[in-house]
Design a protein around this motif. Structure first.
Motif, mmCIF file in Angstrom:
data_model
loop_
_atom_site.group_PDB
_atom_site.id
_atom_site.type_symbol
_atom_site.label_atom_id
_atom_site.label_comp_id
_atom_site.label_asym_id
_atom_site.label_seq_id
_atom_site.Cartn_x
_atom_site.Cartn_y
_atom_site.Cartn_z
ATOM 1 N N THR A 146 -2.285 6.878 -43.933
ATOM 2 C CA THR A 146 -1.908 5.300 -44.537
ATOM 3 C C THR A 146 -1.776 4.431 -43.152
ATOM 4 O OG1 THR A 146 0.548 5.801 -44.598
ATOM 5 C CG2 THR A 146 -0.831 5.932 -46.655
ATOM 6 N N LYS A 147 -1.531 5.210 -42.069
ATOM 7 C CA LYS A 147 -1.567 4.535 -40.963
ATOM 8 C C LYS A 147 -1.631 5.430 -39.715
ATOM 9 C CE LYS A 147 1.680 1.183 -38.541
ATOM 10 N NZ LYS A 147 2.476 1.787 -37.463
ATOM 11 N N GLY A 148 -2.392 4.923 -38.585
ATOM 12 C CA GLY A 148 -2.390 5.768 -37.278
ATOM 13 C C GLY A 148 -3.926 6.518 -37.252
ATOM 14 N N CYS A 149 -3.709 7.870 -36.584
ATOM 15 C CA CYS A 149 -4.925 8.485 -36.355
ATOM 16 C C CYS A 149 -4.693 9.924 -36.358
ATOM 17 C CB CYS A 149 -5.593 7.993 -35.365
ATOM 18 S SG CYS A 149 -7.131 8.714 -34.673
ATOM 19 N N LEU A 150 -5.274 10.845 -36.957
ATOM 20 C CA LEU A 150 -5.299 12.332 -36.852
ATOM 21 C C LEU A 150 -6.401 12.920 -36.446
ATOM 22 C CD1 LEU A 150 -3.358 13.249 -40.127
ATOM 23 C CD2 LEU A 150 -2.345 12.758 -38.064
ATOM 24 N N ARG A 151 -6.323 14.160 -35.975
ATOM 25 C CA ARG A 151 -7.578 14.828 -35.669
ATOM 26 C C ARG A 151 -7.240 16.143 -36.019
ATOM 27 N NH1 ARG A 151 -5.316 17.106 -30.159
ATOM 28 N NH2 ARG A 151 -7.338 17.819 -29.306
ATOM 29 N N SER A 152 -8.508 16.848 -36.386
ATOM 30 C CA SER A 152 -8.727 18.174 -36.865
ATOM 31 C C SER A 152 -9.344 18.926 -35.888
ATOM 32 C CB SER A 152 -9.007 18.714 -38.314
ATOM 33 O OG SER A 152 -10.238 18.388 -38.367
ATOM 34 N N SER B 59 -7.387 27.766 -40.247
ATOM 35 C CA SER B 59 -8.152 28.017 -38.911
ATOM 36 C C SER B 59 -8.238 26.923 -38.092
ATOM 37 C CB SER B 59 -9.521 28.634 -39.153
ATOM 38 O OG SER B 59 -10.197 27.702 -40.055
ATOM 39 N N PHE B 60 -7.967 25.406 -38.537
ATOM 40 C CA PHE B 60 -7.824 24.458 -38.015
ATOM 41 C C PHE B 60 -6.453 23.823 -37.342
ATOM 42 C CE2 PHE B 60 -11.578 24.075 -40.552
ATOM 43 C CZ PHE B 60 -12.713 23.955 -39.727
ATOM 44 N N ASN B 61 -6.209 23.089 -36.436
ATOM 45 C CA ASN B 61 -5.009 22.277 -36.265
ATOM 46 C C ASN B 61 -5.335 21.059 -36.577
ATOM 47 O OD1 ASN B 61 -3.905 24.835 -34.423
ATOM 48 N ND2 ASN B 61 -5.990 24.434 -33.495
ATOM 49 N N ILE B 62 -4.122 20.356 -36.717
ATOM 50 C CA ILE B 62 -4.148 18.849 -37.057
ATOM 51 C C ILE B 62 -2.984 18.234 -36.362
ATOM 52 C CG2 ILE B 62 -4.116 17.202 -38.862
ATOM 53 C CD1 ILE B 62 -5.473 19.105 -40.825
ATOM 54 N N ASP B 63 -3.252 17.211 -35.595
ATOM 55 C CA ASP B 63 -2.119 16.647 -34.727
ATOM 56 C C ASP B 63 -2.606 15.079 -34.795
ATOM 57 O OD1 ASP B 63 -3.935 16.524 -32.797
ATOM 58 O OD2 ASP B 63 -2.905 17.850 -31.486
ATOM 59 N N ALA B 64 -1.710 14.450 -34.351
ATOM 60 C CA ALA B 64 -1.468 12.957 -34.470
ATOM 61 C C ALA B 64 -1.795 12.408 -33.092
ATOM 62 C CB ALA B 64 -0.160 12.618 -34.763
#
Lengths: 193, 193
Positions: free
Chosen positions: B52-58, B92-97
DNA sequence: CCAAAGCATTGATCCAGATCAATGCTTTTT
DNA sequence: AAAAAGCATTGATCTGGATCAATGCTTTGG
């Protein structure tokens, strides 16, 4: 030939005989001979296609005239130019038959009608798309971050049936390699074991 | 923060206020600070995530320890390890901000409950997946059959917002290039116009 | 506010896979 | 059954992007 689809649906969701009858009434069975086109770039992408027998491929042709195979579809696979089908723009892919093939054609309105009448078909489609998403994700990771040899080995593991039925230079195209490169990789692998 | 999701759903399908209330009850709002993980490889992938706000990556980490960014997710995007989420295998993936971020977490049972209670949500998800399928298809074709420069230009065109918010070496990773290569491409493009 | 870490840039080499070219199969086509 | 087209293979060479290495500029965190 309807039965292939029926079994495919039943593997994911339950539907009533009445619903199944409705579905069969919405689609158009068709036979395509080897090398014939089912869709050509520039055409309107009128149908989503379910393969009941044989083998199709979809491919694009780039500015330099190179073919790039994007998907193969054996029995039990859906194929089509989804983008053009959804947006109603002219197709950017070609789809043709690698063997004599039998398909069921679903016009856009037919699918929408089915989604409205048969909620479980919408679930079937969602589940399919999810599976597809996962498979394509893996292919993308492989395409971006592995060597030619790894791509080949991965494909062999994931789609042994396709490897057996499709000419080698098309496998190369699907993997984004040149036929010569694939030939050399196979030679190397053969000598190694 | 719920409103971002509400608007996103309304763009695709109609739901009643009651249905919307049900949906909001199924999910868990959460704030994540920059650099914090939401999912780590090996963990159970418990949630589908809506930003809803910001940005993540996997991203995944290969055998050689190299990171490969697979997806960015800004406001209004879904993200998660779909494969692990569906199959219940370890992620098998990482998700962080990449920025301070706010998300809604949907456990698997919550989504299934929503699919059962709110048929139009299942349609919303199907439409999303279809759109996703198309986008990924294009990314795949680009990955397999274009030069580094074309990949960069295509990304700039398709995701100008991401280009602005994400460090350059992460863009490189997403495109399957080395940071040095991307830097040289940018230099060349800048000098050309 | 300063040290340390993270990042983009540039230069010098290297190499996996592409390209160009030739040969001998198999299939199709007639 | 002959001719032609399509296909896989192999060799020689080229090249886009990777790798290795060094430098200065920003963040960031203590």
């Amino acid at each position: 030939m309807f039965d292939v689809l029926y079994q495919h649906i039943l593997k994911k969701v339950n539907i009533t005989p009445k619903e199944w009858e409705f579905i069969t009434q919405q689609c158009i069975p068709k036979k395509v001979r080897k090398k014939q086109y089912i869709l050509q770039a520039g055409d309107k992408a009128e149908f989503s296609i379910f393969v009941t027998k044989g083998c199709l491929r979809s491919y694009s042709v780039d500015a330099a005239g190179e073919e790039h195979i994007v998907q193969f579809a054996l029995e039990g696979w859906w194929i089509g130019d989804t983008s053009a089908f959804l947006t109603n723009e002219p197709a950017s892919f070609n789809i043709d038959a690698l063997e004599d093939t039998e398909v069921l054609l679903f016009p856009s309105e037919a699918l929408d009608a089915i989604f409205d009448q048969v909620p479980m078909f919408e679930r079937y489609m969602r589940l399919l798309l999810q599976g597809n998403y996962v498979a394509m994700h893996k292919r993308l990771v492989s395409a971006i971050s592995t060597t030619a040899e790894e791509k080949y080995l991965r494909m062999q593991k994931q789609y042994p049936d396709i490897m057996q039925r499709v000419p080698q230079h098309m496998i190369a195209s699907y993997l984004g390699l040149k036929p010569e490169t694939l030939s050399r990789i196979r030679k190397k692998l053969a000598s190694e074991k």
